[in-house]
Design a protein around this motif. Structure first.
Motif, mmCIF file in Angstrom:
data_model
loop_
_atom_site.group_PDB
_atom_site.id
_atom_site.type_symbol
_atom_site.label_atom_id
_atom_site.label_comp_id
_atom_site.label_asym_id
_atom_site.label_seq_id
_atom_site.Cartn_x
_atom_site.Cartn_y
_atom_site.Cartn_z
ATOM 1 N N HIS A 68 -2.229 -40.891 18.230
ATOM 2 C CA HIS A 68 -3.205 -40.639 19.274
ATOM 3 C C HIS A 68 -3.070 -39.211 19.769
ATOM 4 N N GLU A 69 -4.092 -38.765 20.480
ATOM 5 C CA GLU A 69 -4.106 -37.399 20.999
ATOM 6 C C GLU A 69 -3.334 -37.326 22.305
ATOM 7 N N VAL A 70 -2.657 -36.182 22.524
ATOM 8 C CA VAL A 70 -1.914 -35.983 23.761
ATOM 9 C C VAL A 70 -2.157 -34.568 24.283
ATOM 10 N N ALA A 71 -2.061 -34.432 25.595
ATOM 11 C CA ALA A 71 -2.065 -33.121 26.236
ATOM 12 C C ALA A 71 -0.612 -32.809 26.583
ATOM 13 N N VAL A 72 -0.155 -31.617 26.256
ATOM 14 C CA VAL A 72 1.264 -31.304 26.422
ATOM 15 C C VAL A 72 1.457 -30.130 27.375
ATOM 16 N N VAL A 73 2.621 -30.173 28.049
ATOM 17 C CA VAL A 73 3.045 -29.088 28.931
ATOM 18 C C VAL A 73 4.343 -28.531 28.351
ATOM 19 N N ASP A 74 4.254 -27.359 27.762
ATOM 20 C CA ASP A 74 5.395 -26.717 27.116
ATOM 21 C C ASP A 74 6.329 -26.138 28.179
ATOM 22 N N LEU A 75 7.584 -26.575 28.186
ATOM 23 C CA LEU A 75 8.544 -26.176 29.222
ATOM 24 C C LEU A 75 9.413 -24.984 28.830
ATOM 25 N N GLN A 76 9.133 -24.354 27.712
ATOM 26 C CA GLN A 76 10.039 -23.345 27.176
ATOM 27 C C GLN A 76 10.231 -22.123 28.071
ATOM 28 N N GLU A 77 9.252 -21.808 28.899
ATOM 29 C CA GLU A 77 9.357 -20.609 29.728
ATOM 30 C C GLU A 77 9.715 -20.930 31.184
ATOM 31 N N CYS A 78 10.219 -22.124 31.426
ATOM 32 C CA CYS A 78 10.531 -22.532 32.799
ATOM 33 C C CYS A 78 11.998 -22.323 33.175
ATOM 34 N N GLY A 79 12.766 -21.691 32.321
ATOM 35 C CA GLY A 79 14.162 -21.405 32.641
ATOM 36 C C GLY A 79 15.061 -22.621 32.656
ATOM 37 N N LEU A 80 14.739 -23.607 31.835
ATOM 38 C CA LEU A 80 15.517 -24.839 31.805
ATOM 39 C C LEU A 80 16.466 -24.901 30.614
ATOM 40 N N ASP A 81 16.850 -23.761 30.085
ATOM 41 C CA ASP A 81 17.702 -23.746 28.893
ATOM 42 C C ASP A 81 19.117 -23.252 29.169
ATOM 43 N N ARG A 82 19.495 -23.147 30.435
ATOM 44 C CA ARG A 82 20.818 -22.613 30.762
ATOM 45 C C ARG A 82 21.900 -23.677 30.596
ATOM 46 N N ILE A 83 23.101 -23.225 30.224
ATOM 47 C CA ILE A 83 24.273 -24.084 30.109
ATOM 48 C C ILE A 83 25.380 -23.453 30.934
ATOM 49 N N ALA A 84 25.890 -24.188 31.917
ATOM 50 C CA ALA A 84 26.909 -23.608 32.803
ATOM 51 C C ALA A 84 27.744 -24.710 33.430
#
Length: 250
Positions: free
Chosen positions: A40-56
């Motif tokens: 089925h078709e989906v609308a997506v919200v790409d989170l890649q530029e939201c700064g959620l890739d940090r590891i600390a």
């Protein structure tokens, strides 16, 4: 199939998009799962530029941002060698460069060695909006129902727990038919998670001590038979692996 694509720059913008009453949207991390969708078709919200890739490290926890890729996680110096081993068994390097930890948590099945390890470690999920926290075990049991938030902010693992993983597959490169993850805390607490079958890994033991570990594993695998292996095979193999891991750790 993706019918609409949004790439917000901030977390708040992502929350607003995913909260829209006008259109059903789903969060997108690495895209390794959604790219396979054909139903089925989906609308997506790409989170890649939201700064959620940090590891600390935050106190006694290592917080891994939702969009951190498996390859980045596996290379992080704060990761134990045994959790790094679990990451390396998750997929080939090309997939690990795209797949995210949040994607693994919300979509991987029981044959995921990494998800099995996260369950053994009693990992914590933080959801947005509101930074509501939830144990990974509770989430997996209700994963197909309503989520407690719109998307995962981070996954936290305890730095004090020692982890061991072991798995058996039809070949060294194959997904496991049985895998065991065992975590031990300085207090003596023991958690054992089992994978290699089913929709998600299962918790076999969470105890203040290791007594009865083999019995708990055999009991948890009573109805684990499928096309890949019988329940009896999984029971015997997992009991052997648990015995070996406990000998190595205690």
């Amino acid at each position: 199939m993706i019918k609409a694509y949004f790439r917000p720059k901030t977390i708040q913008e992502a929350v607003d998009l995913l909260s829209s009453p006008d259109q059903k949207m789903v969060p997108l991390g690495g895209g390794t799962i959604l790219s396979q969708n054909r139903d089925h078709e989906v609308a997506v919200v790409d989170l890649q530029e939201c700064g959620l890739d940090r590891i600390a490290a935050h106190g006694s926890l290592l917080r891994i941002g939702a969009t951190a890729t498996l390859q980045t996680i596996g290379a992080h110096p704060g990761l134990s060698e045994h959790l790094r081993e679990a990451v390396s068994k998750e997929a080939n390097v090309n997939i690990r460069q795209k797949a995210t930890i949040a994607g693994c948590v919300v979509s991987s099945d029981g044959r995921s060695v990494f998800l099995t390890a996260l369950l053994a470690l009693d990992s914590t999920l933080s959801w947005l909006p509101g930074s509501q926290q939830q144990g990974i075990g509770a989430f997996l049991l209700s994963r197909d129902k309503d989520w407690p938030g719109k998307f995962i902010e981070w996954v936290a693992i305890p730095l004090s727990a020692k982890l061991r993983v072991a798995s058996v597959g039809r070949s060294p490169a194959d997904l496991p038919v049985i895998c065991v993850s065992l975590a031990v805390w300085p207090t003596g607490r023991v958690r054992i998670a089992l994978g290699g079958f089913g929709p998600y890994p299962i918790l076999a033991m969470d105890s203040p001590e290791s007594d009865g570990a083999e019995y708990a594993v055999r009991d948890a695998l009573t109805n684990s038979g499928d096309a890949w292996a019988s329940a009896e095979y999984r029971q015997e193999t997992a009991a052997m692996l648990v015995r070996r891991l406990l000998t190595d750790m205690l």
